[in-house]
Design an enzyme around this catalytic site. Structure first.
Site, PDB file in Angstrom:
ATOM      1  N   TYR A   1       1.010 -28.116-105.660  1.00 53.96           N
ATOM      2  CA  TYR A   1       1.704 -29.005-104.728  1.00 53.96           C
ATOM      3  C   TYR A   1       1.235 -28.703-103.306  1.00 53.96           C
ATOM      4  O   TYR A   1       0.934 -29.608-102.520  1.00 53.96           O
ATOM      5  CB  TYR A   1       3.211 -28.798-104.850  1.00 53.96           C
ATOM      6  CG  TYR A   1       4.049 -29.563-103.860  1.00 53.96           C
ATOM      7  CD1 TYR A   1       4.284 -30.924-104.010  1.00 53.96           C
ATOM      8  CD2 TYR A   1       4.648 -28.902-102.785  1.00 53.96           C
ATOM      9  CE1 TYR A   1       5.079 -31.628-103.109  1.00 53.96           C
ATOM     10  CE2 TYR A   1       5.438 -29.593-101.884  1.00 53.96           C
ATOM     11  CZ  TYR A   1       5.656 -30.953-102.049  1.00 53.96           C
ATOM     12  OH  TYR A   1       6.445 -31.631-101.153  1.00 53.96           O
TER      13      TYR A   1
ATOM     14  N   SER B   1       4.006 -30.302 -95.956  1.00 53.69           N
ATOM     15  CA  SER B   1       4.904 -29.212 -96.340  1.00 53.69           C
ATOM     16  C   SER B   1       4.343 -27.908 -95.797  1.00 53.69           C
ATOM     17  O   SER B   1       3.126 -27.776 -95.614  1.00 53.69           O
ATOM     18  CB  SER B   1       5.007 -29.135 -97.871  1.00 53.69           C
ATOM     19  OG  SER B   1       5.598 -27.915 -98.293  1.00 53.69           O
TER      20      SER B   1
ATOM     21  N   LYS C   1      -0.705 -30.946-100.416  1.00 54.90           N
ATOM     22  CA  LYS C   1      -0.158 -31.100 -99.072  1.00 54.90           C
ATOM     23  C   LYS C   1      -1.144 -30.610 -98.011  1.00 54.90           C
ATOM     24  O   LYS C   1      -1.152 -31.116 -96.879  1.00 54.90           O
ATOM     25  CB  LYS C   1       1.180 -30.363 -98.963  1.00 54.90           C
ATOM     26  CG  LYS C   1       2.291 -31.010 -99.779  1.00 54.90           C
ATOM     27  CD  LYS C   1       2.536 -32.455 -99.351  1.00 54.90           C
ATOM     28  CE  LYS C   1       3.735 -33.066-100.046  1.00 54.90           C
ATOM     29  NZ  LYS C   1       4.056 -34.424 -99.566  1.00 54.90           N
TER      30      LYS C   1
END
Length: 249
Positions: A153, A140, A157
């Site tokens: 998150y 991401s 990633k």
């Protein structure tokens, strides 16, 4: 000739959204594909839409479940032969807000699924006889720059990008390992990032639109094709130009 003719692929988290679009592109390019996900009914529908049992197989389960990973690789081996493409698309983000208030149990779950689960899929594919081909990990843009609100998150990633680089070195020269880092793509998973304000969010992108699953599928198909035969250990940012502007998601 289709660029992926004869390839056998596993795409995790592929009953819908980005994963399903990747599976569709693979089938269109001549590959046979196994799709995984937690929703057995959605997987059954996906397999039908992909063209049925001759080209597609669905195996339900959770990506962080070692028994599920083993069952998938064994089922693919029996149905289609050894895996030559693995796309680690499954990922979760159960927490939103500042790191200072992050629920650590949610953080551990993200690490288990987004990082350790990915490594587990790679290990299982190797156990099942994968000896050549391509692995693509879906990261991401939050893994290449700060993303307030989804910070942890992004941490997972970023770890996935480094895992990609380490695997690329370890598995060369027979298996290439790359990553794709999307910005906001219009899927159910990302709805909270644009719902009710899509025009405003898209205005921050130089290309003036959000991504769609097919944008990511094209990038993944390229990295798995012979056209990318001299590319490994790289992260392809697919973001409509977002990271050029200094804007945040």
């Amino acid at each position: 000739m289709s660029k992926l003719s004869g390839a056998v692929a596993i795409v995790t988290g592929a009953s819908r959204g980005i994963g399903f679009a990747i599976a569709q592109r693979f089938v269109a390019e001549g590959a046979r594909v196994c799709v995984t996900g937690r929703d057995a009914e959605a997987l059954e529908t996906a397999v039908k839409e992909l063209g049925g049992a001759d080209v597609a197989l669905g195996v339900p389960g959770k990506g962080d479940d070692a028994d599920h990973r083993a069952a998938v690789v064994d089922a693919v081996q029996e149905a289609f032969g050894p895996v030559s493409i693995l796309v680690n698309n499954v990922g979760i983000n159960p927490a939103y807000g500042p790191l200072g208030k992050l629920d650590l149990s949610a953080a551990r779950k993200m690490v288990d699924v987004n990082v350790l689960g990915t490594l587990g899929w790679v290990q299982e594919a190797l156990r099942g006889g994968m000896s050549g081909g391509s692995i693509v990990n879906i990261s991401s843009v939050s893994g290449v720059r700060p993303a307030p609100g989804i910070a942890f998150y992004g941490v997972t990633k970023a770890a996935l990008i480094h895992l990609t680089e380490e695997l690329a070195v370890e598995l060369a020269p027979t298996i290439r390992v790359n990553a794709v880092a999307p910005a906001v793509v219009k899927t159910r998973f990302a709805t909270a990032l644009y719902e009710g304000r899509e025009e405003k969010v898209a205005a921050t992108y130089p290309l003036k639109r959000l991504g769609v699953p097919e944008d990511i599928a094209g990038a993944v198909a390229f990295l798995c094709s012979p056209d990318a035969a001299w590319i490994t250990g790289q992260t392809l940012v697919v973001d409509g130009g977002l990271t050029l502007t200094g804007a945040v998601e």
